[in-house]
Motif scaffolding. Structure first.
Motif, PDB file in Angstrom:
ATOM      1  N   PRO A  48     -37.406 -32.779 -51.476  1.00 46.75           N
ATOM      2  CA  PRO A  48     -36.591 -32.945 -50.128  1.00 46.75           C
ATOM      3  C   PRO A  48     -36.384 -31.227 -49.624  1.00 46.75           C
ATOM      4  CG  PRO A  48     -35.644 -34.439 -51.313  1.00 46.75           C
ATOM      5  CD  PRO A  48     -36.565 -33.464 -52.285  1.00 46.75           C
ATOM      6  N   TYR A  96     -34.150 -29.787 -46.520  1.00 49.76           N
ATOM      7  CA  TYR A  96     -33.238 -30.039 -45.141  1.00 49.76           C
ATOM      8  C   TYR A  96     -31.980 -29.187 -45.044  1.00 49.76           C
ATOM      9  CZ  TYR A  96     -30.556 -32.687 -48.875  1.00 49.76           C
ATOM     10  OH  TYR A  96     -29.997 -33.286 -49.874  1.00 49.76           O
ATOM     11  N   LYS A 132     -32.329 -34.223 -42.803  1.00 47.96           N
ATOM     12  CA  LYS A 132     -32.863 -35.167 -43.894  1.00 47.96           C
ATOM     13  C   LYS A 132     -33.643 -36.334 -43.270  1.00 47.96           C
ATOM     14  CE  LYS A 132     -31.498 -36.767 -48.540  1.00 47.96           C
ATOM     15  NZ  LYS A 132     -30.221 -37.191 -49.418  1.00 47.96           N
TER      16      LYS A 132
END
Length: 139
Positions: free
Chosen positions: A34, A36, A45
């Motif tokens: 991820p 973000y 996100k």
């Protein structure tokens, strides 16, 4: 690549990726991490944007992408080279990036995302001063 990028690259053979998955294409392994912001609204996100860990001939390269020092980074293992944003504003700053690197301890790290839009070489130099767990190469 992420769904929002596919539309821009229609002429290339692409497929969508999502955070937290492992893939292999023509013998190249990669996983999506991820990417973000925690306290900014530039890279949410919910957008499902990613960084990558790419493994080529046993060398693991982490490209963090546009991100802050997110909790998922603490789970990174056996990273040989980490490319980390240090410019601040849209991503983590030099201090946050150094804290991230010191948490997952790659062998080599390269600061990025400074000098063009935000940040300067001073951010890369500050990052180098603060990293204690890896060799820092400023390009």
């Amino acid at each position: 690549i992420t769904e929002d990028c596919i539309a821009r690259l229609r002429s290339l053979k692409t497929f969508p990726v999502v955070p937290g998955k492992k893939y292999e294409v023509k013998g190249v392994k990669f996983e999506t991490i991820p990417a973000y912001n925690l306290n900014k609204s530039f890279h949410t996100k919910a957008s499902n944007w990613v960084g990558y860990v790419i493994e080529i001939e046993g060398v693991r390269i982490y490209h963090a992408g546009d991100t802050d020092f997110i909790p998922e980074m603490k789970n990174l293992k056996n990273i040989d080279i980490a490319l980390m944003p240090v410019g601040g504003t849209y991503t983590m700053n030099a201090e946050e990036a150094a804290n991230a690197v010191n948490s997952f301890k790659p062998k080599i790290t390269i600061p990025m995302h400074y000098g063009e839009i935000v940040g300067s070489k001073k951010d890369a130099e500050k990052f180098k001063e603060l990293v204690k767990s890896a060799k820092v190469v400023i390009l």
